[in-house]
Design an enzyme around this catalytic site. Sequence first.
Site, short mmCIF file in Angstrom:
data_model
loop_
_atom_site.label_atom_id
_atom_site.label_comp_id
_atom_site.label_asym_id
_atom_site.label_seq_id
_atom_site.Cartn_x
_atom_site.Cartn_y
_atom_site.Cartn_z
N SER A 147 0.90 -1.17 0.09
CA SER A 147 0.01 0.15 -0.10
C SER A 147 0.84 1.38 -0.10
O SER A 147 2.11 1.30 0.78
CB SER A 147 -1.14 -0.11 1.31
OG SER A 147 -1.49 1.22 1.39
N TYR A 160 -4.50 -0.73 10.20
CA TYR A 160 -4.16 -1.12 8.62
C TYR A 160 -3.08 -0.53 8.39
O TYR A 160 -2.14 -0.92 7.72
CB TYR A 160 -5.40 -0.59 7.91
CG TYR A 160 -5.30 -0.91 6.37
CD1 TYR A 160 -5.66 -2.13 6.01
CD2 TYR A 160 -4.90 0.33 5.64
CE1 TYR A 160 -5.41 -2.30 4.47
CE2 TYR A 160 -4.70 -0.13 4.09
CZ TYR A 160 -4.98 -1.09 3.70
OH TYR A 160 -4.65 -1.56 2.33
#
Length: 297
Positions: A147, A160
């Site tokens: 990410s 996250y």
Amino acid sequence: MSATPTHVVLVTGAATGIGNLTARTLADAGHTVYASMRDPHGRNADRSKALVEHAAAGPGALHVIELDVLSQESSQWAADAITEAEGRLDAVVHNAGRLVVGVTEAFSAQEVLDVLDTNAVGALRVNRAVLPHFRARGAGLLLYVGSVTSRINSPFQGPYVAAKAALDALAQATAFETVRYGIDTSIVMPGAFTDGTDHFAAAAGPADREREAAYDRLAGLPEQLAARLDTLVPAGTAVDPGTVADEVARILALPAGTRPFRSVVDFQHHGAEQINEVAERMQADLMNRMGIGDLHR
């Protein structure tokens, strides 16, 4: 002209989202894909059936296999079953993960540990299962769906983001240790895909709602996260999560040893590319000064 070689690929977290799209895209490209998920004959039976039916008339093969990244036994069983059936395993796409959204303090320690376990430690379990096969062959690809948030922190996704940063660090460390065995590493770094998958729609919030409500000066902001991310996308741009699957397929098709270590697929333009450039240069310099520059490709 020789045909593009095909590969035997394990995709984790393939029941939904980018993992599901990746399994379909790789099968369409002619690869033999093992799409893994939990409970493929129970709660994920319809998703399992849809994957198999999608690839039935295509050039590749798509099999659904049970794999729970929270279990070392399950990870090992899946890796062994694939290598026994196919005689080899060429690549793993580490995609399994889940999104949580909310004020960080409102998540319990156990909730944060659960996200870290799924999104980061799960990949370590799968690596422990597949790397002996890769080392024995002197070949293989570990491809991580990371990410851009591991470079540019996004608000209201604390657990996250922490998990994606941990995954990135584990991927980098493992790459140092496996490159001399002919094993490639690539980290694909997507931006946010607020539509086209259930990633944001299914995002869990913190259990401690009273603690979250105490952040009255932030009221409503966590719920606005997807909409605010959407405002960063240039007008008229189609934010298609299939572009991540396409990038995975592109990297897999490249000759071993030429695959990029990092690749960014980001429609919000977080700026991860610029940070990657500096970080990779400094990392290479450090490794060279240590006398082990070949460990950093």
